[in-house]
Design a protein around this motif. Structure first.
Motif, PDB file in Angstrom:
ATOM      1  N   LEU A  69       0.844  -1.246  -0.150  1.00  0.00           N
ATOM      2  CA  LEU A  69      -0.089  -0.043   0.043  1.00  0.00           C
ATOM      3  C   LEU A  69       0.749   1.287  -0.048  1.00  0.00           C
ATOM      4  O   LEU A  69       0.619   2.275  -0.583  1.00  0.00           O
ATOM      5  N   ASN A  70       1.926   1.183   0.702  1.00  0.00           N
ATOM      6  CA  ASN A  70       2.979   2.090   0.663  1.00  0.00           C
ATOM      7  C   ASN A  70       3.428   2.619  -0.455  1.00  0.00           C
ATOM      8  O   ASN A  70       3.684   3.777  -0.839  1.00  0.00           O
ATOM      9  N   GLU A  71       3.917   1.677  -1.212  1.00  0.00           N
ATOM     10  CA  GLU A  71       4.543   1.712  -2.662  1.00  0.00           C
ATOM     11  C   GLU A  71       3.388   2.241  -3.789  1.00  0.00           C
ATOM     12  O   GLU A  71       3.870   2.936  -4.792  1.00  0.00           O
ATOM     13  N   HIS A  72       1.946   1.905  -3.370  1.00  0.00           N
ATOM     14  CA  HIS A  72       1.095   2.336  -4.359  1.00  0.00           C
ATOM     15  C   HIS A  72       0.142   3.335  -3.933  1.00  0.00           C
ATOM     16  O   HIS A  72      -0.947   3.593  -4.405  1.00  0.00           O
ATOM     17  N   ALA A  73       0.742   4.200  -2.726  1.00  0.00           N
ATOM     18  CA  ALA A  73      -0.043   5.364  -2.207  1.00  0.00           C
ATOM     19  C   ALA A  73      -0.173   6.505  -3.240  1.00  0.00           C
ATOM     20  O   ALA A  73       0.641   6.677  -4.158  1.00  0.00           O
TER      21      ALA A  73
END
Length: 319
Positions: free
Chosen positions: A315-319
């Motif tokens: 999720l952090n990488e695709h925020a």
């Protein structure tokens, strides 16, 4: 076998959730890996860290077409495995299970390779026996929305045993129960990924029915260990063998545990149960224990913590 104990191993569906973990594990054992995937549900992200390894080869290919390669062993994992994905193109799902099995069995026959079929607990349908032993023939709807997957896998098992009897092929058939862990597809609609992502996003957690239906959750590392142990057995062990964690949890218990681990403020909301959704699912694993010396080691909380950490990073990488 090629040289020493090194084998050339074909893994169909090798860029998928299970396939990528199997590629990784067999590479670590020193084998050469040919990873085949058409990337319908598999992802290059899952195998990106393996591409620099000189013993790893990636091939884009659909198993519904013949494959001409030289290998020592075949793990046939190719098939979308979540309802959202296998119901998207149900005809293709059946083709992947049935024609894919025919093509891989034909290859195994030609090169005299040992071959393992990744079957599924879905062959038991909505079971009337609990827990489910391998001797149970199942309670399956042959014309329902899930039938493309359930009956496709049942037919693949039939083909494996007919090739074994008719052509003396060395086969292994494993029936996989609910498996979870890092590299699950985030949009596959499966219960673990659904609940974890909803909890991490602070969204309401969707439960179907009243949440009392049960599943048995096996961590991916345990499952891969079972695969490899089965493949290493002699010709007298064909399976089918259940590989899964017999610890049984309601879906509501799973959701509450995920909320606890993530400290999420998510609330539980209830929706109607999908058609043909099994009420309970629990493997009887005495055969795996006796024939393979296998039993799961990772407790649900420990496995969920690793899975949640993976999805937090995603999720952090695709925020």
């Amino acid at each position: 076998m090629r040289y020493g104990s090194t084998k050339k191993i074909l893994i169909t569906g090798g860029a998928g959730f299970l396939g990528s973990h199997l590629c990784e594990r067999l590479l670590a054992q020193g084998h050469e890996i040919l990873c085949v995937d058409n990337f319908f549900t598999g992802s290059r992200r899952n195998i990106a860290h393996l591409l620099e390894n000189s013993r790893f080869e990636m091939m884009r290919h659909d198993v519904t077409f013949p494959l001409y390669v030289e290998v020592d062993e075949i793990y046939n994992l190719a098939c979308p495995a979540s309802p959202i994905h296998y119901q998207f193109d149900p005809v293709q799902t059946t083709k992947t299970s049935v024609i894919g099995a025919i093509n891989m069995l034909g290859l195994a026959k030609r090169v005299k390779a040992k071959i393992l079929q990744a079957s599924t607990s879905e062959v038991y349908g909505d079971p009337q026996i609990h827990p489910q032993p391998e001797s149970y023939w199942g309670n399956v709807n042959p014309i329902g929305y899930r039938s493309c997957y359930d009956e496709g896998k049942r037919c693949a098992e039939t083909l494996f045993f007919d090739y074994h009897r008719q052509h003396h092929l060395s086969i292994k058939v494993v029936r996989i129960f609910n498996t979870y862990g890092p590299r699950m597809h985030p949009n596959d609609g499966r219960v673990v990924s659904n609940i974890v992502l909803q909890a991490l996003r602070g969204e309401n957690i969707t439960l179907y029915g009243d949440g009392s239906q049960t599943r048995s959750f096996c961590y991916v590392d345990d499952l891969i260990e079972g695969f490899i142990r089965l493949m290493e057995t002699g010709p007298e062990v064909t399976g089918p063998i259940n590989i899964g964690n017999p610890g049984e949890f309601t879906i509501k218990q799973l959701a509450e545990l995920v909320i606890n681990i993530t400290n999420s403020k998510s609330k539980l909301v209830y929706r109607p149960l999908p058609p043909d959704d099994p009420r309970q699912r629990q493997p009887e694993i005495s055969m795996a224990n006796e024939a393979l010396g296998w039993q799961p080691k990772i407790e649900l909380r420990q496995g969920l913590e690793r899975t949640i950490a993976y999805f937090e990073k995603y999720l952090n990488e695709h925020a």
